[in-house]
Every structure is written in C-alpha cells, then in structure tokens.
Design a protein around this motif. Structure first.
Motif, PDB file in Angstrom:
ATOM      1  N   THR A   1      -5.117  -4.711   9.180  1.00  0.00           N
ATOM      2  CA  THR A   1      -5.875  -5.931   8.886  1.00  0.00           C
ATOM      3  C   THR A   1      -7.231  -5.569   8.284  1.00  0.00           C
ATOM      4  N   GLN A   2      -7.906  -4.607   8.908  1.00  0.00           N
ATOM      5  CA  GLN A   2      -9.223  -4.176   8.414  1.00  0.00           C
ATOM      6  C   GLN A   2      -9.088  -3.509   7.048  1.00  0.00           C
ATOM      7  N   ALA A   3      -8.062  -2.681   6.863  1.00  0.00           N
ATOM      8  CA  ALA A   3      -7.844  -2.013   5.580  1.00  0.00           C
ATOM      9  C   ALA A   3      -7.611  -3.037   4.471  1.00  0.00           C
ATOM     10  N   ALA A   4      -6.855  -4.081   4.758  1.00  0.00           N
ATOM     11  CA  ALA A   4      -6.613  -5.125   3.761  1.00  0.00           C
ATOM     12  C   ALA A   4      -7.929  -5.797   3.375  1.00  0.00           C
ATOM     13  N   LYS A   5      -8.802  -6.023   4.351  1.00  0.00           N
ATOM     14  CA  LYS A   5     -10.113  -6.623   4.053  1.00  0.00           C
ATOM     15  C   LYS A   5     -10.949  -5.694   3.188  1.00  0.00           C
ATOM     16  N   VAL A   6     -10.988  -4.404   3.529  1.00  0.00           N
ATOM     17  CA  VAL A   6     -11.763  -3.434   2.748  1.00  0.00           C
ATOM     18  C   VAL A   6     -11.227  -3.353   1.320  1.00  0.00           C
ATOM     19  N   LEU A   7      -9.911  -3.360   1.180  1.00  0.00           N
ATOM     20  CA  LEU A   7      -9.283  -3.278  -0.144  1.00  0.00           C
ATOM     21  C   LEU A   7      -9.327  -4.603  -0.898  1.00  0.00           C
ATOM     22  N   ASP A   8      -9.716  -5.668  -0.195  1.00  0.00           N
ATOM     23  CA  ASP A   8      -9.787  -7.006  -0.773  1.00  0.00           C
ATOM     24  C   ASP A   8      -8.422  -7.459  -1.304  1.00  0.00           C
ATOM     25  N   ILE A   9      -7.385  -7.223  -0.464  1.00  0.00           N
ATOM     26  CA  ILE A   9      -6.037  -7.692  -0.783  1.00  0.00           C
ATOM     27  C   ILE A   9      -5.475  -8.399   0.443  1.00  0.00           C
ATOM     28  N   ASP A  10      -4.453  -9.177   0.216  1.00  0.00           N
ATOM     29  CA  ASP A  10      -3.780  -9.900   1.291  1.00  0.00           C
ATOM     30  C   ASP A  10      -3.043  -8.900   2.194  1.00  0.00           C
ATOM     31  N   TYR A  11      -2.957  -9.217   3.483  1.00  0.00           N
ATOM     32  CA  TYR A  11      -2.284  -8.354   4.464  1.00  0.00           C
ATOM     33  C   TYR A  11      -0.840  -8.074   4.049  1.00  0.00           C
ATOM     34  N   LYS A  12      -0.123  -9.116   3.602  1.00  0.00           N
ATOM     35  CA  LYS A  12       1.276  -8.932   3.196  1.00  0.00           C
ATOM     36  C   LYS A  12       1.381  -8.041   1.957  1.00  0.00           C
TER      37      LYS A  12
ATOM     38  N   GLU B   1      -2.671   4.723  -6.415  1.00  0.00           N
ATOM     39  CA  GLU B   1      -2.968   3.531  -5.613  1.00  0.00           C
ATOM     40  C   GLU B   1      -2.529   3.749  -4.164  1.00  0.00           C
ATOM     41  N   TYR B   2      -1.341   4.305  -3.975  1.00  0.00           N
ATOM     42  CA  TYR B   2      -0.835   4.556  -2.630  1.00  0.00           C
ATOM     43  C   TYR B   2      -1.747   5.536  -1.885  1.00  0.00           C
ATOM     44  N   LEU B   3      -2.186   6.606  -2.547  1.00  0.00           N
ATOM     45  CA  LEU B   3      -3.084   7.568  -1.905  1.00  0.00           C
ATOM     46  C   LEU B   3      -4.403   6.912  -1.510  1.00  0.00           C
ATOM     47  N   HIS B   4      -4.925   6.063  -2.385  1.00  0.00           N
ATOM     48  CA  HIS B   4      -6.173   5.356  -2.069  1.00  0.00           C
ATOM     49  C   HIS B   4      -5.980   4.434  -0.863  1.00  0.00           C
ATOM     50  N   ILE B   5      -4.890   3.710  -0.842  1.00  0.00           N
ATOM     51  CA  ILE B   5      -4.605   2.819   0.292  1.00  0.00           C
ATOM     52  C   ILE B   5      -4.498   3.631   1.578  1.00  0.00           C
ATOM     53  N   ARG B   6      -3.848   4.785   1.534  1.00  0.00           N
ATOM     54  CA  ARG B   6      -3.708   5.634   2.724  1.00  0.00           C
ATOM     55  C   ARG B   6      -5.078   6.135   3.204  1.00  0.00           C
ATOM     56  N   ARG B   7      -5.946   6.506   2.254  1.00  0.00           N
ATOM     57  CA  ARG B   7      -7.288   6.978   2.638  1.00  0.00           C
ATOM     58  C   ARG B   7      -8.073   5.866   3.315  1.00  0.00           C
ATOM     59  N   VAL B   8      -8.020   4.653   2.752  1.00  0.00           N
ATOM     60  CA  VAL B   8      -8.731   3.520   3.347  1.00  0.00           C
ATOM     61  C   VAL B   8      -8.135   3.201   4.717  1.00  0.00           C
TER      62      VAL B   8
ATOM     63  N   LEU C   1       1.083  -4.478   3.176  1.00  0.00           N
ATOM     64  CA  LEU C   1       2.343  -4.016   3.762  1.00  0.00           C
ATOM     65  C   LEU C   1       3.365  -3.673   2.676  1.00  0.00           C
ATOM     66  N   ALA C   2       3.453  -4.513   1.661  1.00  0.00           N
ATOM     67  CA  ALA C   2       4.408  -4.274   0.574  1.00  0.00           C
ATOM     68  C   ALA C   2       4.053  -3.000  -0.194  1.00  0.00           C
ATOM     69  N   LYS C   3       2.760  -2.776  -0.443  1.00  0.00           N
ATOM     70  CA  LYS C   3       2.344  -1.575  -1.177  1.00  0.00           C
ATOM     71  C   LYS C   3       2.587  -0.313  -0.347  1.00  0.00           C
ATOM     72  N   LEU C   4       2.364  -0.402   0.953  1.00  0.00           N
ATOM     73  CA  LEU C   4       2.637   0.747   1.823  1.00  0.00           C
ATOM     74  C   LEU C   4       4.129   1.061   1.854  1.00  0.00           C
ATOM     75  N   LYS C   5       4.942   0.019   1.954  1.00  0.00           N
ATOM     76  CA  LYS C   5       6.406   0.206   1.995  1.00  0.00           C
ATOM     77  C   LYS C   5       6.889   0.795   0.673  1.00  0.00           C
ATOM     78  N   GLN C   6       6.412   0.265  -0.443  1.00  0.00           N
ATOM     79  CA  GLN C   6       6.827   0.760  -1.762  1.00  0.00           C
ATOM     80  C   GLN C   6       6.363   2.186  -1.971  1.00  0.00           C
ATOM     81  N   GLY C   7       5.118   2.477  -1.583  1.00  0.00           N
ATOM     82  CA  GLY C   7       4.578   3.828  -1.756  1.00  0.00           C
ATOM     83  C   GLY C   7       5.346   4.850  -0.934  1.00  0.00           C
ATOM     84  N   ALA C   8       5.717   4.479   0.285  1.00  0.00           N
ATOM     85  CA  ALA C   8       6.478   5.386   1.139  1.00  0.00           C
ATOM     86  C   ALA C   8       7.877   5.612   0.563  1.00  0.00           C
ATOM     87  N   ALA C   9       8.454   4.571  -0.007  1.00  0.00           N
ATOM     88  CA  ALA C   9       9.802   4.680  -0.589  1.00  0.00           C
ATOM     89  C   ALA C   9       9.798   5.553  -1.827  1.00  0.00           C
TER      90      ALA C   9
END
Length: 190
Positions: A166-177, A150-157, A180-188
């Motif tokens: 903001t645009q990535a959240a729209k493409v992924l059809d998820i909330d902006y927050k 999931e993290y790799l897919h989010i990074r690619r998008v 951010l939480a998924k990016l922070k968790q994936g990086a951790a």
C-alpha cells in the motif's frame, strides 16, 4: 525581435510575448571571446545576469530548501516530513558537488529509507549521503528492457517500504491494483 514568428510550413504569422531564462555553469562571456559561443546569441541573452553561488557557499539557504523539497516529496494524505537539528547540521557540512539536485536526491533517498518515521534523524541523513568514495556504482541497466527496469524500480521502492505494498503504491503514485499487476507481470517475465 518583433514578437512575431511563423511556424514551419505555415503562411500565417503568430505573435508571442515571452522571456527566456537560461542557466549555465560556464562563463559565457569568456566562451564568446574564445569563439566557443555565438556572440549574437550572447547579446540576445545577456539582459540581466544573476550569479548564483554553489550550494556549498550558501548553506544558510539549506533550511528553506530542505523544507520545500520535503514538502514536494510528501505522499498525498501523509504529514510533511521534518528534519532534526543535528541532521540539518550534517547537511550543512556536506560539500554538495551536485548542488540542489543532489540535495533533493539525498532527501528523497532518506525519505524512502525511513518511511515509518515522520522526522529524519542525523543517522537517516548520514545513510542517505554518498559515502567518501562516492555513491556506489549503479548496476549497468543499459541492456534492460523498459519493463525490466520498471520492475526493478518497483522492487527497490517496495524494499524501501519494508514490503508494504500500500505504501509502495503511494510512493510510486500508482493504484494498488496496478502495483499488484506490475509485480505479477515482472515476476512472470523473469
């Protein structure tokens, strides 16, 4: 045949009125003759047979298919993407071994790689089409956890959106927050 069935474990019969539509790229009548497909099942399915040629044999359908696919890929609130005439011409020369599924993937790739442009150019489509040797092999992700994939897919998008969260959240059809939480968790987790 009667329109009645009994769910497993139930004592009550239920009624249903359904039609079954099946699709295959196999010659089922030949498969029956060769003993590779059940004859009784063939007789149940073979009410009407529609032969749909592959996309490469009906490129005149491409404009309507492209319009429909681009409309389905539209991010809510954004205008529907268009395709230049020369880009459509390029699509009509491609052999489409993957038929409409491949067309959808190519258009989705082109949209993701050109988020800022309302119209897809010939160059955008050319970059989205598989190269002569085929699409580059995907990295082996069979050993990744679901969270890592999931993290790799989010990074690619996010990369395809030029880093615009903001645009990535729209493409992924998820909330902006949530993004951010998924990016922070994936990086951790890395």
């Amino acid at each position: 045949d009667s329109g009645e069935y009994r769910p497993v474990g139930s004592t009550l019969s239920l009624r249903s009125d359904v039609r079954v539509i099946g699709a295959t790229n196999q010659d089922l009548q030949r498969a029956v003759t060769e003993g590779r497909f059940r004859q009784d099942l063939w007789y149940r399915l073979d009410t009407i047979t529609l032969l749909v040629p592959p996309l490469r044999e009906r490129t005149e359908d491409l404009p309507l298919l492209v319009e429909h696919i681009l409309a389905s890929l539209r991010v809510p609130g954004a205008p529907v993407r268009t395709l230049s005439a020369d880009a459509l011409g390029l699509l009509q020369t491609y052999p489409w071994p993957g038929n409409i599924r491949e067309l959808r993937n190519v258009l989705e790739r082109a949209v993701l790689m050109n988020l800022a442009s309302p119209s897809l150019s010939r160059d955008a489509i050319a970059r989205a089409l598989p190269q002569a040797g085929g699409a580059p092999p995907a990295p082996d992700q069979s050993s990744l956890s679901l969270a890592e994939a999931e993290y790799l897919h989010i990074r690619r998008v996010l990369d395809a959106c030029g880093g615009n969260k903001t645009q990535a959240a729209k493409v992924l059809d998820i909330d902006y927050k949530t993004l951010l939480a998924k990016l922070k968790q994936g990086a951790a987790d890395r």
